[in-house]
Design a protein around this motif. Structure first.
Motif, PDB file in Angstrom:
ATOM      1  N   GLU A  97       0.833  -1.207   0.000  1.00 54.14           N
ATOM      2  CA  GLU A  97       0.000   0.000   0.000  1.00 54.14           C
ATOM      3  C   GLU A  97       0.866   1.254   0.000  1.00 54.14           C
ATOM      4  OE1 GLU A  97      -3.127   2.364   2.907  1.00 54.14           O
ATOM      5  OE2 GLU A  97      -2.729   0.249   3.286  1.00 54.14           O
ATOM      6  N   LEU A  98       1.905   1.267   0.838  1.00 51.77           N
ATOM      7  CA  LEU A  98       2.814   2.419   0.889  1.00 51.77           C
ATOM      8  C   LEU A  98       3.557   2.587  -0.433  1.00 51.77           C
ATOM      9  CD1 LEU A  98       4.176   1.954   4.504  1.00 51.77           C
ATOM     10  CD2 LEU A  98       2.671   3.787   3.707  1.00 51.77           C
ATOM     11  N   ALA A  99       3.937   1.464  -1.050  1.00 46.51           N
ATOM     12  CA  ALA A  99       4.621   1.533  -2.344  1.00 46.51           C
ATOM     13  C   ALA A  99       3.701   2.150  -3.399  1.00 46.51           C
ATOM     14  CB  ALA A  99       5.070   0.137  -2.771  1.00 46.51           C
ATOM     15  N   ASN A 100       2.443   1.757  -3.395  1.00 47.28           N
ATOM     16  CA  ASN A 100       1.484   2.319  -4.355  1.00 47.28           C
ATOM     17  C   ASN A 100       1.247   3.800  -4.105  1.00 47.28           C
ATOM     18  OD1 ASN A 100       1.137  -0.114  -5.691  1.00 47.28           O
ATOM     19  ND2 ASN A 100      -0.589  -0.725  -4.411  1.00 47.28           N
ATOM     20  N   ARG A 101       1.195   4.196  -2.848  1.00 46.86           N
ATOM     21  CA  ARG A 101       0.930   5.598  -2.512  1.00 46.86           C
ATOM     22  C   ARG A 101       2.114   6.502  -2.820  1.00 46.86           C
ATOM     23  NH1 ARG A 101      -1.585   5.407   3.446  1.00 46.86           N
ATOM     24  NH2 ARG A 101      -1.527   7.663   3.193  1.00 46.86           N
ATOM     25  N   THR A 102       3.326   5.953  -2.754  1.00 45.36           N
ATOM     26  CA  THR A 102       4.520   6.781  -2.945  1.00 45.36           C
ATOM     27  C   THR A 102       5.152   6.645  -4.322  1.00 45.36           C
ATOM     28  OG1 THR A 102       5.957   5.037  -2.068  1.00 45.36           O
ATOM     29  CG2 THR A 102       5.117   6.669  -0.494  1.00 45.36           C
ATOM     30  N   GLY A 103       4.828   5.573  -5.032  1.00 47.63           N
ATOM     31  CA  GLY A 103       5.472   5.330  -6.317  1.00 47.63           C
ATOM     32  C   GLY A 103       6.830   4.672  -6.188  1.00 47.63           C
ATOM     33  N   LEU A 104       7.191   4.259  -4.984  1.00 48.58           N
ATOM     34  CA  LEU A 104       8.468   3.579  -4.756  1.00 48.58           C
ATOM     35  C   LEU A 104       8.304   2.082  -4.977  1.00 48.58           C
ATOM     36  CD1 LEU A 104       9.437   5.376  -1.424  1.00 48.58           C
ATOM     37  CD2 LEU A 104      10.414   5.807  -3.675  1.00 48.58           C
ATOM     38  N   ALA A 105       9.407   1.397  -5.215  1.00 45.10           N
ATOM     39  CA  ALA A 105       9.381  -0.059  -5.345  1.00 45.10           C
ATOM     40  C   ALA A 105       9.081  -0.688  -3.989  1.00 45.10           C
ATOM     41  CB  ALA A 105      10.721  -0.558  -5.869  1.00 45.10           C
ATOM     42  N   PRO A 106       8.297  -1.761  -3.946  1.00 46.53           N
ATOM     43  CA  PRO A 106       7.988  -2.416  -2.668  1.00 46.53           C
ATOM     44  C   PRO A 106       9.240  -2.825  -1.883  1.00 46.53           C
ATOM     45  CG  PRO A 106       6.545  -3.251  -4.373  1.00 46.53           C
ATOM     46  CD  PRO A 106       7.558  -2.379  -5.052  1.00 46.53           C
ATOM     47  N   GLY A 107      10.266  -3.286  -2.591  1.00 46.71           N
ATOM     48  CA  GLY A 107      11.509  -3.670  -1.903  1.00 46.71           C
ATOM     49  C   GLY A 107      12.185  -2.482  -1.236  1.00 46.71           C
ATOM     50  N   GLY A 108      12.138  -1.326  -1.899  1.00 36.37           N
ATOM     51  CA  GLY A 108      12.714  -0.109  -1.307  1.00 36.37           C
ATOM     52  C   GLY A 108      11.932   0.344  -0.085  1.00 36.37           C
ATOM     53  N   VAL A 109      10.607   0.276  -0.188  1.00 39.95           N
ATOM     54  CA  VAL A 109       9.763   0.644   0.951  1.00 39.95           C
ATOM     55  C   VAL A 109      10.053  -0.287   2.120  1.00 39.95           C
ATOM     56  CG1 VAL A 109       7.378   0.743   1.793  1.00 39.95           C
ATOM     57  CG2 VAL A 109       7.949   1.682  -0.452  1.00 39.95           C
ATOM     58  N   SER A 110      10.160  -1.577   1.832  1.00 39.38           N
ATOM     59  CA  SER A 110      10.446  -2.564   2.873  1.00 39.38           C
ATOM     60  C   SER A 110      11.781  -2.282   3.563  1.00 39.38           C
ATOM     61  CB  SER A 110      10.461  -3.967   2.269  1.00 39.38           C
ATOM     62  OG  SER A 110      10.751  -4.928   3.250  1.00 39.38           O
ATOM     63  N   ALA A 111      12.794  -1.942   2.786  1.00 39.32           N
ATOM     64  CA  ALA A 111      14.110  -1.639   3.360  1.00 39.32           C
ATOM     65  C   ALA A 111      14.058  -0.398   4.248  1.00 39.32           C
ATOM     66  CB  ALA A 111      15.136  -1.442   2.240  1.00 39.32           C
ATOM     67  N   HIS A 112      13.352   0.625   3.795  1.00 44.53           N
ATOM     68  CA  HIS A 112      13.224   1.844   4.603  1.00 44.53           C
ATOM     69  C   HIS A 112      12.443   1.567   5.886  1.00 44.53           C
ATOM     70  CE1 HIS A 112      15.128   4.753   2.007  1.00 44.53           C
ATOM     71  NE2 HIS A 112      14.391   4.375   0.973  1.00 44.53           N
ATOM     72  N   LEU A 113      11.367   0.811   5.782  1.00 43.06           N
ATOM     73  CA  LEU A 113      10.566   0.485   6.971  1.00 43.06           C
ATOM     74  C   LEU A 113      11.377  -0.332   7.975  1.00 43.06           C
ATOM     75  CD1 LEU A 113       7.122  -0.350   5.346  1.00 43.06           C
ATOM     76  CD2 LEU A 113       7.685   1.648   6.738  1.00 43.06           C
ATOM     77  N   ARG A 121       1.510  -8.474  12.222  1.00 35.13           N
ATOM     78  CA  ARG A 121       1.034  -9.407  11.194  1.00 35.13           C
ATOM     79  C   ARG A 121      -0.460  -9.632  11.388  1.00 35.13           C
ATOM     80  NH1 ARG A 121       2.779 -12.607   7.408  1.00 35.13           N
ATOM     81  NH2 ARG A 121       4.967 -12.258   7.849  1.00 35.13           N
ATOM     82  N   THR A 122      -1.194  -9.517  10.273  1.00 37.24           N
ATOM     83  CA  THR A 122      -2.624  -9.804  10.240  1.00 37.24           C
ATOM     84  C   THR A 122      -2.836 -10.793   9.109  1.00 37.24           C
ATOM     85  OG1 THR A 122      -3.090  -7.552  10.979  1.00 37.24           O
ATOM     86  CG2 THR A 122      -4.925  -8.778  10.038  1.00 37.24           C
ATOM     87  N   GLY A 123      -2.852 -12.072   9.439  1.00 40.60           N
ATOM     88  CA  GLY A 123      -2.944 -13.100   8.398  1.00 40.60           C
ATOM     89  C   GLY A 123      -1.689 -13.091   7.552  1.00 40.60           C
ATOM     90  N   ARG A 124      -1.861 -12.896   6.250  1.00 39.96           N
ATOM     91  CA  ARG A 124      -0.707 -12.863   5.347  1.00 39.96           C
ATOM     92  C   ARG A 124      -0.155 -11.460   5.161  1.00 39.96           C
ATOM     93  NH1 ARG A 124      -2.959 -15.871   0.239  1.00 39.96           N
ATOM     94  NH2 ARG A 124      -1.499 -14.381  -0.663  1.00 39.96           N
ATOM     95  N   ILE A 125      -0.803 -10.474   5.740  1.00 38.82           N
ATOM     96  CA  ILE A 125      -0.407  -9.077   5.559  1.00 38.82           C
ATOM     97  C   ILE A 125       0.350  -8.583   6.790  1.00 38.82           C
ATOM     98  CG2 ILE A 125      -1.251  -6.731   5.214  1.00 38.82           C
ATOM     99  CD1 ILE A 125      -3.680  -7.956   3.812  1.00 38.82           C
ATOM    100  N   VAL A 126       1.445  -7.881   6.547  1.00 35.32           N
ATOM    101  CA  VAL A 126       2.201  -7.245   7.626  1.00 35.32           C
ATOM    102  C   VAL A 126       1.892  -5.757   7.582  1.00 35.32           C
ATOM    103  CG1 VAL A 126       4.470  -6.736   8.579  1.00 35.32           C
ATOM    104  CG2 VAL A 126       4.021  -8.972   7.548  1.00 35.32           C
ATOM    105  N   LEU A 127       1.306  -5.265   8.654  1.00 31.37           N
ATOM    106  CA  LEU A 127       0.999  -3.841   8.755  1.00 31.37           C
ATOM    107  C   LEU A 127       2.075  -3.152   9.574  1.00 31.37           C
ATOM    108  CD1 LEU A 127      -2.832  -3.920   9.471  1.00 31.37           C
ATOM    109  CD2 LEU A 127      -1.698  -3.390   7.314  1.00 31.37           C
ATOM    110  N   TYR A 128       2.425  -1.953   9.175  1.00 32.01           N
ATOM    111  CA  TYR A 128       3.358  -1.123   9.926  1.00 32.01           C
ATOM    112  C   TYR A 128       2.570   0.027  10.546  1.00 32.01           C
ATOM    113  CZ  TYR A 128       7.327  -3.513   7.890  1.00 32.01           C
ATOM    114  OH  TYR A 128       8.250  -4.468   7.540  1.00 32.01           O
ATOM    115  N   ALA A 129       2.916   0.348  11.782  1.00 33.34           N
ATOM    116  CA  ALA A 129       2.259   1.449  12.484  1.00 33.34           C
ATOM    117  C   ALA A 129       3.310   2.178  13.314  1.00 33.34           C
ATOM    118  CB  ALA A 129       1.153   0.924  13.394  1.00 33.34           C
TER     119      ALA A 129
END
Length: 109
Positions: free
Chosen positions: A62-78, A91-99
Protein backbone atom coordinates in the motif's frame (compact mmCIF):
# COMPACT_ATOMS: atom_id res chain seq x y z
CA UNK A 1 15.52 35.37 42.34
CA UNK A 2 13.89 38.10 40.23
CA UNK A 3 15.43 40.64 42.60
CA UNK A 4 18.89 39.28 41.80
CA UNK A 5 18.38 40.27 38.19
CA UNK A 6 17.87 43.90 39.15
CA UNK A 7 20.87 44.13 41.49
CA UNK A 8 24.19 45.60 40.52
CA UNK A 9 26.27 42.91 38.81
CA UNK A 10 29.26 43.66 41.05
CA UNK A 11 27.13 42.75 44.08
CA UNK A 12 26.64 39.16 42.85
CA UNK A 13 28.68 36.41 44.40
CA UNK A 14 30.50 34.55 41.57
CA UNK A 15 29.73 31.26 43.33
CA UNK A 16 25.95 31.85 43.11
CA UNK A 17 24.31 30.28 40.10
CA UNK A 18 22.71 32.71 37.70
CA UNK A 19 19.12 32.14 36.67
CA UNK A 20 18.74 30.36 33.35
CA UNK A 21 16.86 32.33 30.71
CA UNK A 22 13.90 30.64 29.08
CA UNK A 23 13.77 27.73 31.53
CA UNK A 24 10.12 28.50 32.27
CA UNK A 25 9.09 27.49 28.76
CA UNK A 26 11.41 24.52 28.37
CA UNK A 27 8.73 21.85 28.75
CA UNK A 28 5.90 23.67 27.02
CA UNK A 29 4.80 22.22 23.71
CA UNK A 30 4.03 25.43 21.88
CA UNK A 31 6.03 24.33 18.84
CA UNK A 32 4.04 23.11 15.86
CA UNK A 33 3.78 19.38 15.29
CA UNK A 34 6.42 17.85 13.09
CA UNK A 35 5.74 16.86 9.52
CA UNK A 36 7.84 15.03 6.97
CA UNK A 37 9.68 18.24 5.99
CA UNK A 38 10.76 18.79 9.61
CA UNK A 39 11.96 15.20 10.00
CA UNK A 40 13.68 14.90 6.61
CA UNK A 41 17.08 16.26 7.72
CA UNK A 42 17.27 13.65 10.48
CA UNK A 43 15.68 10.63 8.81
CA UNK A 44 16.04 11.32 5.13
CA UNK A 45 13.21 12.49 2.89
CA UNK A 46 11.90 9.03 1.97
CA UNK A 47 11.86 7.66 5.52
CA UNK A 48 10.27 10.86 6.83
CA UNK A 49 7.59 10.61 4.14
CA UNK A 50 6.89 6.96 5.03
CA UNK A 51 6.68 7.77 8.72
CA UNK A 52 4.29 10.60 7.90
CA UNK A 53 2.09 8.26 5.84
CA UNK A 54 1.89 5.84 8.76
CA UNK A 55 -0.59 8.07 10.54
CA UNK A 56 -2.79 5.00 10.05
CA UNK A 57 -1.29 1.50 9.81
CA UNK A 58 -0.43 0.39 6.29
CA UNK A 59 1.15 -2.53 4.46
CA UNK A 60 4.33 -2.30 2.44
CA UNK A 61 2.53 -2.69 -0.89
CA UNK A 62 0.00 0.00 0.00
CA UNK A 63 2.81 2.42 0.89
CA UNK A 64 4.62 1.53 -2.34
CA UNK A 65 1.48 2.32 -4.35
CA UNK A 66 0.93 5.60 -2.51
CA UNK A 67 4.52 6.78 -2.95
CA UNK A 68 5.47 5.33 -6.32
CA UNK A 69 8.47 3.58 -4.76
CA UNK A 70 9.38 -0.06 -5.34
CA UNK A 71 7.99 -2.42 -2.67
CA UNK A 72 11.51 -3.67 -1.90
CA UNK A 73 12.71 -0.11 -1.31
CA UNK A 74 9.76 0.64 0.95
CA UNK A 75 10.45 -2.56 2.87
CA UNK A 76 14.11 -1.64 3.36
CA UNK A 77 13.22 1.84 4.60
CA UNK A 78 10.57 0.49 6.97
CA UNK A 79 13.09 -2.00 8.35
CA UNK A 80 15.49 0.85 9.21
CA UNK A 81 12.69 2.96 10.73
CA UNK A 82 11.64 -0.08 12.79
CA UNK A 83 15.24 -0.55 13.99
CA UNK A 84 15.08 3.03 15.29
CA UNK A 85 11.94 2.13 17.23
CA UNK A 86 9.70 4.55 15.34
CA UNK A 87 7.41 1.92 13.77
CA UNK A 88 6.37 -1.61 14.66
CA UNK A 89 5.26 -4.55 12.52
CA UNK A 90 1.94 -6.28 13.13
CA UNK A 91 1.03 -9.41 11.19
CA UNK A 92 -2.62 -9.80 10.24
CA UNK A 93 -2.94 -13.10 8.40
CA UNK A 94 -0.71 -12.86 5.35
CA UNK A 95 -0.41 -9.08 5.56
CA UNK A 96 2.20 -7.24 7.63
CA UNK A 97 1.00 -3.84 8.76
CA UNK A 98 3.36 -1.12 9.93
CA UNK A 99 2.26 1.45 12.48
CA UNK A 100 3.99 4.23 14.40
CA UNK A 101 5.10 3.37 17.89
CA UNK A 102 4.72 5.74 20.84
CA UNK A 103 8.25 6.91 20.07
CA UNK A 104 7.28 7.60 16.45
CA UNK A 105 4.10 9.41 17.51
CA UNK A 106 6.09 11.58 19.92
CA UNK A 107 7.83 13.16 16.93
CA UNK A 108 4.46 14.56 15.85
CA UNK A 109 3.41 16.13 19.15
Amino acid sequence: MAEALHQDVSALDPRDPLPVRGIGTLWESSAAAADSADLAPALGATRAMLLDLLETPAATLELANRTGLAPGGVSAHLHKIAQAGLVARHRTGRIVLYARTARGEALYR
